[in-house]
Design a protein around this motif. Structure first.
Motif, PDB file in Angstrom:
ATOM      1  N   GLU A  75       0.847  -1.193   0.000  1.00 35.51           N
ATOM      2  CA  GLU A  75       0.000   0.000   0.000  1.00 35.51           C
ATOM      3  C   GLU A  75       0.885   1.248   0.000  1.00 35.51           C
ATOM      4  N   PRO A  76       0.693   2.154  -0.944  1.00 39.44           N
ATOM      5  CA  PRO A  76       1.486   3.389  -0.934  1.00 39.44           C
ATOM      6  C   PRO A  76       1.198   4.210   0.321  1.00 39.44           C
ATOM      7  N   GLN A  77       2.239   4.770   0.930  1.00 41.02           N
ATOM      8  CA  GLN A  77       2.110   5.591   2.133  1.00 41.02           C
ATOM      9  C   GLN A  77       2.606   7.006   1.819  1.00 41.02           C
ATOM     10  N   VAL A 108       6.219   9.399  -1.484  1.00 37.17           N
ATOM     11  CA  VAL A 108       5.464   8.170  -1.265  1.00 37.17           C
ATOM     12  C   VAL A 108       6.443   7.055  -0.958  1.00 37.17           C
ATOM     13  N   VAL A 133       6.566   2.974  -0.732  1.00 37.11           N
ATOM     14  CA  VAL A 133       5.808   1.805  -1.167  1.00 37.11           C
ATOM     15  C   VAL A 133       6.747   0.620  -1.260  1.00 37.11           C
ATOM     16  N   THR A 172      -4.034  12.102  -3.211  1.00 43.80           N
ATOM     17  CA  THR A 172      -3.686  10.683  -3.198  1.00 43.80           C
ATOM     18  C   THR A 172      -2.652  10.442  -4.283  1.00 43.80           C
ATOM     19  N   SER A 221      -2.923   5.298  -2.482  1.00 41.05           N
ATOM     20  CA  SER A 221      -2.688   5.654  -1.086  1.00 41.05           C
ATOM     21  C   SER A 221      -3.971   6.138  -0.424  1.00 41.05           C
ATOM     22  N   ASP A 242      -1.925   2.175   7.159  1.00 39.14           N
ATOM     23  CA  ASP A 242      -1.328   3.030   8.187  1.00 39.14           C
ATOM     24  C   ASP A 242      -1.464   2.442   9.582  1.00 39.14           C
TER      25      ASP A 242
END
Length: 938
Positions: free
Chosen positions: A704-706, A719, A721, A760, A777, A820
């Motif tokens: 999951e992209p953060q 980002v 990931v 996002t 994200s 998260d």
């Protein structure tokens, strides 16, 4: 940016400060999955079989406002009311896996899509070379690309004349005086046909529907007025090796169908004469049907239509890829291609023997006793199919001679069925496809004729000593042909031998046959008996199969065909009324009253009579006698599904009186033994499943992209990931679900233009020989100015070195992604785990207040599993850990934070600061994303 980052304590200070400040800003409310019946589904195809970047979706159960995102892009605007829900055509989907998410009334629903190129493949596996015809007659569709595709389809109009012809509709707007009409659902409409031609899956396709020039273009919300909501898909016959695009389809200007209001579709790969490959036929039919639905709207049901190998395709598609067609209307058909083409090889052996000096002097009566057929021309017709297996150089004229296989060019294109379908059968050490047919070892040609006294012992011995065979390169051999047991197993496992245990368990089949046995036509009635026998073997009854026979003249077969269509329509309507496709019990219950086997006599009178191959005294068998084929006369059972027989020593008592010399010769001819027909085929296996995929099913690894950083004007967002080191990553930044022009890098500087929007980022990962994956994200806080006096960041903690990869305790056995890591009381936490062994079973538990997660699914074929952890409303607020366990492995602990109910949607001023600080500390201590290498086991 590292694709496999280890979270380090040295980055702790910025993380803590950023988390605290983000909690101080308003956050958008996050919809939770509730008990409401909110649902989103794909109408145009299976979710894993979307093609061309678009899909027609249906939303049901929405309450109040609706927001829809597809791969992160807001597509709400394409949805409109339809029946009791919403429907919309979502376009520009990324290749590979992505999610469509629907939010409404506090509820959330999603569906995972897998998008494939419009040029294919979807499930047929690596594509072979293709030689194009779309730009030449009869298509003339314009310039083609490297995949034989044209840029846009062409649309023209034809009309039906009052004397039964189809002619081009005038382009000047005049209405022809001889224009016929059609009555659709009680409405009379002009019989004008919209004819579309284009390219899909490297094939040329055609669609036809009643639609006049000047009417609104067809659309899901504006279907043509002459359409009854049903689709007929047509299939063509014969059998030829492909590698070329073809010059004909199954035909779409079909009056029997158009006059009832059907949309009609077909493609060149659905004609076996051009593409004798049921896998690509199924794939093409699925893609063309998807296009029809996206263009016209939801289809009530789809019927199959076509004779000979067109019926063969319908039966194979229905069994192996159920749902492409919902009902079979077959004519003069066969159960499958491989077991039918075997008769061609047998006839080639027999005809070759009778043309030789050794076979001279046989009468036609004796020959027919061996072939089992009505007339000799039937065996001649079957022998024409031998070349699809025995001549690798017999390619279509479109394929240059220098590109074909020959002994001088062993790497050239081999034009046999097995080679064309080598994704199914596999290859030998020289790259030649393994072949499941022909095999004649132990086969006693003429055994019944010998036992009945029609041929002599010496004739029997001479025939079997000299029948011969073919080698893998098509050379005639004195010895019998031999097939690959490995290829035979794959033929059974994948459904190329149609055991009818897949989708045909519940698909209604009406199979009709204008009788032509006595004319030398190889579409003999015996094939209907084989279909019936396999149904009985698979299910113990044949309640989903109806077989009719009539005379061969159009005056007899035409009314039979029309009645069969009416009965199939009623059958399918009844199935829908009982809950839809997919249940054998429902299909049997829905069978129309009075629909039974039988035949039509010369006057057109229907004789209701169960199909019975064994009783020649039955009325229908008196009118239309059954015959057989060489293998049945050699002892093979009526199921005709033995590709390579088990062998047993011959028993002298099974034959007429033999001299000692004849007995010795018989043992020499059958030195390895004779066929034991009491046993199944060598290589026999159960069907391993439906919707099998012969290409890659493994996905690119992508977490999951953060988002990192603050959504403040002028500040940079980055980002993080987790992805495989060999993956190619792409990025698209979005503001409130709208792509930001030019924002396609790993970082993005927020501008005034995004003020008030949530940011996002969509990240795509692609890898060779893997399915691409796209993830989005979580949204940022609304873009705003940076605070004048932002809170200073805490002093950074000491840096802890990354784990030593040579340390046997470093790393873990899986990749765990919990986003998260925050979840509210009463909410659910989405957990994605990858890097597992296919089928591996794991356990999960939330600690420190123990909460065991039940029913965690086993890992899929790609080593991935996804599940949700439901957090009770009374679960303690604070820091916890998600603990994953597996047999023989040490536990993996992933920090999570449980917030009080509603805290995920409140502003920072209302947030429990202790939890915020604690969550940030957890981020520093271990990281919310574990991307560790798999521990090697020895």
């Amino acid at each position: 940016m590292s694709h496999r980052p280890f979270v380090r304590l040295g980055a702790c200070a910025a993380a803590v400060a950023g988390l605290i400040i983000s909690l101080a800003l308003p956050l958008p409310a996050t919809a939770a999955v509730g008990d409401a019946a909110l649902d989103v589904s794909v109408v145009s195809s299976r979710p894993d079989s979307v093609t061309g970047g678009d899909a027609l979706l249906r939303i049901s159960g929405a309450q109040g406002d609706v927001r829809v995102t597809a791969a992160g892009v807001d597509v709400t605007g394409v949805f409109a009311p339809h029946d009791d829900g919403l429907i919309g055509l979502v376009e520009q989907l990324p290749l590979g896996v992505s999610d469509v998410v629907v939010e409404s009334g506090g509820d959330r629903a999603s569906v995972e899509l897998e998008n494939h190129p419009i040029t294919g493949p979807v499930f047929s596996g690596p594509q072979h070379p293709m030689y194009c015809t779309a730009s030449t007659p009869p298509w003339n569709l314009g310039e083609v690309d490297e995949n034989c595709h044209v840029a846009e389809p062409t649309v023209s109009h034809q009309y039906r004349t009052t004397d039964g012809r189809f002619l081009p509709y005038p382009a000047d707007g005049t209405v022809p005086g001889d224009l016929a009409t059609a009555t659709i659902d009680g409405r009379t409409v002009p019989y004008v046909v919209r004819l579309e031609r284009g390219t899909i899956n490297r094939a040329v396709y055609e669609t036809a529907v009643l639609h006049q020039p000047g009417e609104p273009a067809p659309a899901p919300g504006a279907a043509p007025s002459g359409w009854n909501g049903r689709l007929a898909y047509t299939f063509g016959g014969a059998c030829g090796v492909g590698y070329w695009q073809g010059t004909g389809t199954g035909g779409v200007l079909t009056d029997e169908l158009l006059a009832r209001g059907y949309a009609v579709a077909s493609a060149t790969f659905n004609v076996y004469a051009q593409n004798c490959n049921d896998v690509t036929s199924a794939e093409t039919a699925m893609m063309v049907k998807e296009h029809v639905i996206e263009q016209f709207g939801p289809v009530t049901y789809t019927i199959g239509w076509g004779g000979s190998a067109g019926t063969m395709q319908q039966l194979l598609l229905s069994n192996n890829y159920p749902g492409i067609i919902d009902g079979v209307l077959g004519e003069i058909g066969y159960p499958d291609e491989r077991t039918t083409t075997v008769t061609g090889h047998d006839c080639s052996n027999l005809l070759g023997y009778w043309a030789s000096a050794e076979g001279a002097g046989w009468t036609d009566e004796q020959k027919l006793a061996v072939t089992g057929q009505a007339v000799m021309q039937t065996c001649v017709g079957f022998s024409w199919f031998t070349g699809v297996d025995t001549d690798p150089a017999a390619c279509n004229a479109l394929i240059p001679a220098e590109e074909r296989w020959s002994t001088a060019n062993p790497d050239g294109l081999r034009c046999t069925i097995s080679d064309m379908v080598k994704n199914v059968y596999g290859v030998d050490e020289q790259g030649r496809a393994l072949r499941p047919i022909p095999d004649g070892v132990g086969l006693q040609y003429g055994l019944s004729a010998l036992q009945d006294g029609v041929i002599s012992v010496d004739q029997f011995l001479s025939l079997n000593a000299n029948a011969g065979g073919f080698d893998i390169d098509g050379a005639r051999t004195a010895s019998r042909s031999e097939a690959s047991i490995e290829a035979i197993t794959r033929a059974f496992e994948t459904g190329r031998v149609n055991t009818m245990t897949g989708g045909l368990a519940f698909t209604p089949v009406i199979e009709i046959r204008p009788y032509a046995d006595l004319t030398g036509d190889f579409h003999d009635r015996y094939r209907s008996a084989i279909i019936r026998e396999r149904m009985l073997a698979a299910h113990g009854d044949a309640a989903t199969h109806v077989s009719w026979t009539s005379g061969s003249s159009p005056a007899s077969s035409g009314p039979m065909r029309a009645q069969a269509l009416t009965q199939l329509e009623q059958w399918l309507d009844n199935i829908i009324a009982r809950g839809g496709q997919g249940s054998r019990e429902r299909t049997i219950e829905a069978r129309p009253a009075g629909l039974t086997d039988g035949c039509f006599d010369a006057s057109g009178t229907f004789i209701a009579e169960p199909l019975d191959y064994a009783d020649p005294a039955k009325a229908c068998n008196q009118l239309y006698p059954y015959h057989s084929d060489p293998r049945f006369e050699a002892g093979e059972p009526l199921t005709r599904d033995v590709l390579k027989c088990e062998l047993t020593a011959p028993v002298r008592g099974d034959y007429p009186v033999l001299t000692d010399e004849q007995w010795q010769e018989l043992q020499n001819v059958f030195a390895d033994g004779v066929c034991d027909w009491s046993k199944p085929s060598q290589g026999y296996a159960e069907l391993s499943g439906t919707w099998l995929d012969f290409g890659t099913t493994q996905r690119a690894e992508l977490g999951e992209p953060q988002l990192r950083g603050d959504a403040w004007i002028g500040r940079e967002l980055t980002v993080d990931v987790a992805a495989d080191n060999s993956a190619t990553l792409t990025y698209q930044w979005l503001a409130d679900g709208s792509p930001i022009a030019g924002a396609q890098g790993a970082t993005f500087v927020v501008t005034e233009e995004q003020r008030g929007s949530a940011i996002t980022v969509r990240v795509g990962a692609s890898m060779a020989d893997r399915i691409a994956v796209t993830r989005v994200s979580a949204p940022s806080a609304a873009v705003a100015n940076a605070p004048v006096d932002p809170t200073p960041a805490p002093t950074p903690a000491p840096t802890v070195p990354a784990p030593d990869p040579t340390d046997p305790d470093a790393g873990a056995w899986a990749i765990v992604d919990v986003g998260d890591g925050r979840v509210a009381q009463g909410g659910t936490l989405l957990v994605r785990v990858s890097g597992l062994t296919p089928g591996q079973q794991i356990g999960a538990e939330v600690q420190s207040d123990p909460l065991v997660v039940r029913n965690v699914p086993a890992a899929g074929p790609d080593g991935r599993v996804e599940f949700r952890v439901a957090i009770p409303a009374s679960f303690p607020v604070g820091a916890h850990a998600l603990v994953l366990s597996a047999a023989g492995e040490s536990d993996i602990r992933t920090p999570i934070a449980v917030l009080r109910a509603g805290a995920l949607g409140i502003t920072g001023a209302e947030a429990p600061w202790g939890i915020a600080l604690l969550s940030a500390a957890l981020l520093c201590a271990g990281g919310l994303m574990y991307v560790l290498r798999r521990r090697r086991r020895v």
